[in-house]
Enzyme design. Structure first.
Site, short mmCIF file in Angstrom:
data_model
loop_
_atom_site.label_atom_id
_atom_site.label_comp_id
_atom_site.label_asym_id
_atom_site.label_seq_id
_atom_site.Cartn_x
_atom_site.Cartn_y
_atom_site.Cartn_z
N GLY A 322 0.66 -1.18 0.18
CA GLY A 322 -0.04 0.10 0.05
C GLY A 322 0.72 1.20 0.23
O GLY A 322 2.06 1.17 -0.59
N GLU A 323 0.24 2.19 0.50
CA GLU A 323 0.98 3.69 0.74
C GLU A 323 1.43 4.30 -0.65
O GLU A 323 2.50 4.98 -0.62
CB GLU A 323 2.22 3.44 1.53
CG GLU A 323 1.79 2.95 2.99
CD GLU A 323 3.10 2.40 3.78
OE1 GLU A 323 4.09 3.16 3.51
OE2 GLU A 323 2.92 1.54 4.69
N GLY A 324 0.75 3.76 -1.67
CA GLY A 324 1.16 4.26 -2.94
C GLY A 324 2.01 3.77 -3.72
O GLY A 324 2.41 4.14 -4.91
#
Length: 369
Positions: A322-324
Site C-alpha cells: 500500500g501507501e502508493g
C-alpha cells in the site's frame, strides 16, 4: 444540512477529448512500429493524449505522489496488524525516506506530498506543513458510530478539492494517489460492499500487513456491522463518507473529483483509493475516465471496485504494502507510453505501401491447381 452536493460534480466533469484521442489513434497507425505491436502501451499513450488534449502527447515530467493520512477508530478492534492510532509512524517513515514509496519516489525523482486529514497524534510529532490541514483527530469507530459528522465530511472533501487545485495550479501533470492509514482498508471494504451490494466476507481482505485468521474474522464482523449502518445513507455520498468513511477517505474522494474537473490524470493505488474512486464515480459517472488503476493489490474490495468502474490494473506484481507503492511502480510504464507515442518516427508513404504489400502474403492472387 450541508451546502455541498457531490452530485453537482456530474455537470462539472467532462471526458478527455475524444477528438484528440482519435487523432492520437490515427497517428499511431502511421508510426514506424506496426500497430498493435506495443500492446497496452498504445492505449496508454492515446489515453494520455486525450487527457492532455495534445497530439503528439507531451512527456510526463511533473508527476507528484499525494498521500492522504488518517487513523480509523475501528482499528481498536484489532482488525489491523498495526497498532491503533499509529499511522503517524507511516507518515514519519515516508517523510524520512524510509518507506517503500519514499525509496521509489527518490529513485524516480518524484516528490511526495503527505496530507494529514485525520491522524490521531499530537501535532508536534509531525512537521507543520503535514498537519495544518487536519479535519479532526482520528475517525469514529464505524461499526458502532459515525466516522465523522456531515460537517466534518464536507470539510474533508473540500480539503481534497483544495489540494487538487493546488497541484493543478502548480503544474502537476499526473498524480500518484495513495494513503497512509491504520484501519483504512476496513472502511474501504465497507464503502465498496455498500456501493456494490455485496456481503462483508466478499470484500474483506487481510490488509497490507497481512492479518491472521482471527483478525480477519474480527475485520469481517466490523465490516458487517458498519455495512448495516451504511445502507440507510446510500442515497447521499457525503452522508455515506460521514457514516462509514473517514477524514482521509473523504478528502481523497474530493481530491479525485476535483482532479477530474481540473483535467489532471491520476493513478490509483490500492483498495483505499479504489473505494474513494467508487464513491466519486457514484457522484460523477465521467470521472473514472481520468484515472488509471496502478496495480493489483490483492484486496478483494479493490478488485470489486475496479471491475465496477471498468478499470484494468496496469501491473500485478504481488505488491500489497500500500501507501502508493504499487501505483508509483506503474508511473514509468505511463511515461514510457508517452515517450513512445511522441518520439517514434512516422512512416513515409512508401514504407506504408511496402507494409501493406507484405500483409497480403506471398500466396495471394495465385490460382489453385
Amino acid at each position: 444540512m450541508s451546502a455541498l452536493n457531490l452530485d453537482d460534480f456530474s455537470d462539472l466533469i467532462e471526458r478527455p477529448d475524444s477528438g484528440v484521442r482519435r487523432d492520437a489513434e490515427d497517428r499511431r497507425e502511421h508510426l514506424a512500429v506496426a500497430p498493435g505491436s506495443l500492446g497496452r502501451l498504445d492505449e496508454l499513450g492515446e489515453w494520455l493524449a486525450a487527457a492532455q488534449g495534445a497530439v503528439p502527447v507531451r512527456p510526463v515530467e511533473r508527476a507528484k505522489v499525494v498521500l492522504f493520512a488518517g487513523d480509523h477508530g475501528v482499528a481498536a478492534l484489532d482488525v489491523s496488524a498495526r497498532e491503533a492510532s499509529s499511522a503517524h509512524r507511516l507518515v514519519r517513515a515516508a517523510l524520512d525516506g524510509e518507506s517503500p514509496v519514499a525509496v521509489l519516489a527518490r529513485r524516480l525523482g518524484v516528490p511526495v506530498r503527505v496530507v494529514d486529514a485525520g491522524l490521531d497524534c499530537d501535532p508536534e510529532l509531525l512537521p507543520d506543513e503535514v498537519v495544518r490541514h487536519r479535519v479532526r483527530r482520528g475517525s469514529g469507530r464505524i461499526d458502532v458510530e459515525d466516522a465523522l459528522t456531515v460537517e466534518e465530511a464536507e470539510r474533508a472533501v473540500r480539503l481534497g478539492m483544495a489540494i487538487a487545485d493546488e497541484e493543478a495550479d502548480a503544474g502537476t501533470d499526473l498524480v500518484v494517489l495513495g494513503d497512509l492509514s491504520v484501519g483504512g482498508t476496513t472502511a474501504a471494504a465497507v464503502l465498496v460492499a455498500a456501493l456494490c451490494g455485496t456481503d462483508a466476507s466478499v470484500v474483506t481482505g487481510r490488509g497490507g500487513a497481512h492479518i491472521d485468521d482471527l483478525a480477519w474474522m474480527r475485520k469481517c464482523a466490523a465490516v458487517r456491522d458498519a455495512l448495516r449502518r451504511a445502507r440507510p445513507v446510500l442515497g447521499d455520498q457525503l452522508e455515506l463518507l460521514a457514516a462509514v468513511g473517514g477524514a482521509d477517505l473523504a478528502a481523497a474522494t474530493g481530491f479525485l473529483l476535483q482532479c477530474a474537473v481540473r483535467r489532471t490524470p491520476v493513478i490509483l493505488d490500492g483498495v483505499v483509493s479504489a473505494a474513494c474512486a467508487l464513491v466519486a464515480q457514484r457522484a460523477a459517472f465521467r470521472a473514472p475516465d481520468w484515472w488509471l488503476a496502478g496495480h493489483v493489490s490483492g484486496e478483494p474490495a479493490q478488485a470489486k471496485a475496479l471491475d465496477r468502474m471498468a478499470l484494468n490494473p496496469l501491473l500485478d506484481q504481488g505488491v500489497t504494502v500500500g501507501e502508493g507503492t504499487g501505483a508509483l511502480l506503474a508511473l514509468p510504464l505511463v511515461q514510457a507510453a508517452a515517450a513512445l507515442a511522441a518520439e517514434l518516427p512516422v512512416r513515409e508513404k512508401a514504407d506504408e505501401k511496402d507494409m501493406a504489400a507484405d500483409s497480403d502474403g506471398p500466396g495471394d492472387g495465385v490460382a489453385a491447381d
